[in-house]
Design a protein around this motif. Structure first.
Motif, short mmCIF file in Angstrom:
data_model
loop_
_atom_site.label_atom_id
_atom_site.label_comp_id
_atom_site.label_asym_id
_atom_site.label_seq_id
_atom_site.Cartn_x
_atom_site.Cartn_y
_atom_site.Cartn_z
N ARG A 45 16.62 73.63 82.98
CA ARG A 45 17.97 73.31 82.53
C ARG A 45 17.89 72.32 81.38
O ARG A 45 17.14 71.34 81.42
N GLU A 46 18.71 72.55 80.34
CA GLU A 46 18.66 71.76 79.11
C GLU A 46 20.02 71.18 78.81
O GLU A 46 21.03 71.89 78.85
N PHE A 47 20.04 69.90 78.46
CA PHE A 47 21.27 69.25 78.05
C PHE A 47 21.74 69.84 76.72
O PHE A 47 20.94 70.07 75.81
N VAL A 48 23.06 70.02 76.59
CA VAL A 48 23.64 70.53 75.34
C VAL A 48 24.56 69.48 74.72
O VAL A 48 24.38 69.11 73.55
N ALA A 49 25.56 69.03 75.47
CA ALA A 49 26.54 68.10 74.90
C ALA A 49 27.27 67.39 76.04
O ALA A 49 27.33 67.90 77.16
N ALA A 50 27.84 66.22 75.72
CA ALA A 50 28.62 65.48 76.70
C ALA A 50 29.77 64.77 75.98
O ALA A 50 29.71 64.53 74.77
N ILE A 51 30.79 64.44 76.75
CA ILE A 51 31.99 63.80 76.19
C ILE A 51 32.54 62.82 77.21
O ILE A 51 32.56 63.10 78.41
N THR A 52 32.98 61.65 76.73
CA THR A 52 33.57 60.67 77.63
C THR A 52 34.96 61.10 78.07
O THR A 52 35.53 62.06 77.54
N GLU A 53 35.53 60.34 79.01
CA GLU A 53 36.79 60.75 79.64
C GLU A 53 37.93 60.86 78.65
O GLU A 53 38.81 61.71 78.82
N THR A 54 37.94 60.03 77.61
CA THR A 54 39.03 60.09 76.62
C THR A 54 38.68 61.00 75.45
O THR A 54 39.54 61.28 74.61
N GLY A 55 37.42 61.40 75.36
CA GLY A 55 36.98 62.17 74.21
C GLY A 55 36.55 61.32 73.04
O GLY A 55 36.19 61.86 71.99
N ILE A 57 33.91 59.48 72.65
CA ILE A 57 32.46 59.51 72.38
C ILE A 57 31.91 60.87 72.78
O ILE A 57 32.21 61.37 73.87
N THR A 58 31.14 61.45 71.89
CA THR A 58 30.45 62.70 72.17
C THR A 58 28.96 62.52 71.88
O THR A 58 28.56 61.63 71.12
N TYR A 59 28.18 63.39 72.49
CA TYR A 59 26.72 63.25 72.42
C TYR A 59 26.13 64.65 72.46
O TYR A 59 26.56 65.47 73.29
N TYR A 60 25.17 64.92 71.56
CA TYR A 60 24.65 66.28 71.43
C TYR A 60 23.13 66.29 71.48
O TYR A 60 22.46 65.35 71.02
N ALA A 61 22.60 67.39 71.96
CA ALA A 61 21.18 67.63 71.82
C ALA A 61 20.89 67.91 70.35
O ALA A 61 21.72 68.48 69.63
N ASP A 62 19.71 67.52 69.91
CA ASP A 62 19.35 67.73 68.51
C ASP A 62 19.40 69.21 68.13
O ASP A 62 19.72 69.55 66.99
N SER A 63 19.10 70.06 69.08
CA SER A 63 19.03 71.50 68.79
C SER A 63 20.38 72.11 68.47
O SER A 63 20.44 73.21 67.90
N VAL A 64 21.48 71.44 68.83
CA VAL A 64 22.81 72.00 68.60
C VAL A 64 23.66 71.13 67.68
O VAL A 64 24.76 71.53 67.30
#
Length: 125
Positions: A45-55, A57-64
């Motif tokens: 399993r690979e991380f892709v992206a994440a977002i905080t509750e309000t939106g 802050i976002t965070y992405y894997a380098d590959s995407v």
């Protein structure tokens, strides 16, 4: 208890776009960070992206990064993953998940408590 249902996967060609949706049950959706992961055949399993509750802050894997965008609509209990410029290596089952830790965004699957059943994305060359 939170239930997650992903949709929007399919078969596309290299360079195409798809938007995945993840509908969540429960009144506390807006309280938690959300993430997208993927698992390709024979891979972990690979991380892709994440977002905080309000939106905020976002965070992405380098590959995407630069191709995918995570967003959320708290009024409708839905998180999205807009995927552009798709490549064959993006082929995988995509899962959304809830992070109830209240610690921001995380790329660690162990941080996430609830998972959807996944939606298949296949990118042909």
């Amino acid at each position: 208890q939170v239930q997650l249902v992903e949709s929007g996967g399919g078969l596309v060609q290299t360079g195409d776009s798809l938007r995945l949706s993840c509908a969540a049950s429960g009144r506390t959706f807006s309280t938690y960070s959300m993430g997208w992961f993927r698992r390709a055949p024979t891979e972990d399993r690979e991380f892709v992206a994440a977002i905080t509750e309000t939106g905020a802050i976002t965070y992405y894997a380098d590959s995407v990064k630069g191709r995918f965008t995570i967003s959320r609509d708290n009024a409708n209990n839905t998180v999205y993953l807009q995927m552009n410029s798709l490549k064959p290596e993006d082929t995988a089952v995509y899962y959304c998940a809830v992070d109830r830790s209240l610690l921001g965004v995380s790329r660690r699957p162990q941080t996430y408590d609830y998972w959807g059943q996944g939606t298949q994305v296949t990118v042909s060359s």
